[in-house]
Design a protein around this motif. Structure first.
Motif, PDB file in Angstrom:
ATOM      1  N   LYS A   1       0.850  -1.190   0.000  1.00  0.00           N
ATOM      2  CA  LYS A   1       0.000   0.000   0.000  1.00  0.00           C
ATOM      3  C   LYS A   1       0.884   1.237   0.000  1.00  0.00           C
ATOM      4  N   TYR A   2       0.414   2.250  -0.721  1.00  0.00           N
ATOM      5  CA  TYR A   2       1.110   3.532  -0.796  1.00  0.00           C
ATOM      6  C   TYR A   2       0.109   4.606  -0.420  1.00  0.00           C
ATOM      7  N   VAL A   3       0.505   5.496   0.482  1.00  0.00           N
ATOM      8  CA  VAL A   3      -0.359   6.578   0.935  1.00  0.00           C
ATOM      9  C   VAL A   3       0.311   7.897   0.583  1.00  0.00           C
ATOM     10  N   VAL A   4      -0.406   8.725  -0.164  1.00  0.00           N
ATOM     11  CA  VAL A   4       0.127  10.032  -0.521  1.00  0.00           C
ATOM     12  C   VAL A   4      -0.316  11.017   0.551  1.00  0.00           C
ATOM     13  N   SER A   5       0.661  11.550   1.284  1.00  0.00           N
ATOM     14  CA  SER A   5       0.353  12.464   2.388  1.00  0.00           C
ATOM     15  C   SER A   5       1.589  13.276   2.756  1.00  0.00           C
ATOM     16  N   THR A   6       1.356  14.519   3.075  1.00  0.00           N
ATOM     17  CA  THR A   6       2.454  15.354   3.575  1.00  0.00           C
ATOM     18  C   THR A   6       2.446  15.404   5.096  1.00  0.00           C
TER      19      THR A   6
END
Length: 190
Positions: free
Chosen positions: A83-88
């Protein structure tokens, strides 16, 4: 290059917010409240799990799905998938420990780099804001849309209102079901 697939339950007027009963949205649960369940219409959801090799999510969707999906039989194939989560803003401490390998990506450039790696398709679930950014950046390769015969008015939409050049799509699969749902699979013409 890996294929990035956006999958969504979407109303005829483009709303994707709260399809499964998530709190905080006026029409939450719209996918099942007034629509007869026709199992054939959801065949594509099982196929997505079998054909995908990774999941990409935005922070909000990750935080909604990660406490629930790891223990759901309906999403068993996703449990072991990367899983990949795009978040800053997310940190490693914010990730759940029972849902397999999860990597935080900090930018769309990192998503573009992920697409350049070896492997099968990457599926994007939920993640309205992320979908808009990915689409605007030309990173989505395919859309799997289950279009519900509803007009919801206000709500988060799958597509942004950014003024941009025309993006052409090719319909590669479609079907209409007895309850009015439409399955539309589009390839993005790059």
């Amino acid at each position: 290059m890996r294929t990035l697939i956006s999958t969504a339950f979407i109303s005829l007027d483009g709303v994707v917010e709260g399809p499964g009963g998530e709190p905080g949205y006026r029409n939450s649960g719209w996918t099942f409240k007034d629509i007869e369940f026709v199992p054939d219409a959801f065949e594509i959801k099982g196929r997505e799990q079998k054909e995908s090799s990774a999941i990409l999510l935005g922070r909000v969707s990750y935080q909604a799905f990660s406490p629930v999906w790891p223990d759901m039989e309906d999403f068993a194939d996703y449990k072991t998938m990367p899983k990949y989560v795009v978040s800053t803003t997310l940190t490693e401490n914010d990730l759940v420990s029972n849902w397999g390998e999860t990597t935080i990506l900090r930018s769309l450039d990192q998503v573009a780099a992920l697409k350049e790696t070896e492997g099968g398709p990457i599926i994007v679930h939920g993640s309205a804001a992320l979908n808009q950014s990915l689409s605007d950046a030309g990173l989505i390769d395919r859309y799997h849309l289950l279009v519900f015969p509803l007009l919801l008015g206000a709500g988060k939409r799958l597509f942004s209102t950014t003024d941009k050049d025309t993006q052409k799509l090719k319909l590669v699969e479609s079907e209409t079901y007895s309850n009015g749902l439409q399955k539309n699979v589009f390839d993005v013409i790059h």
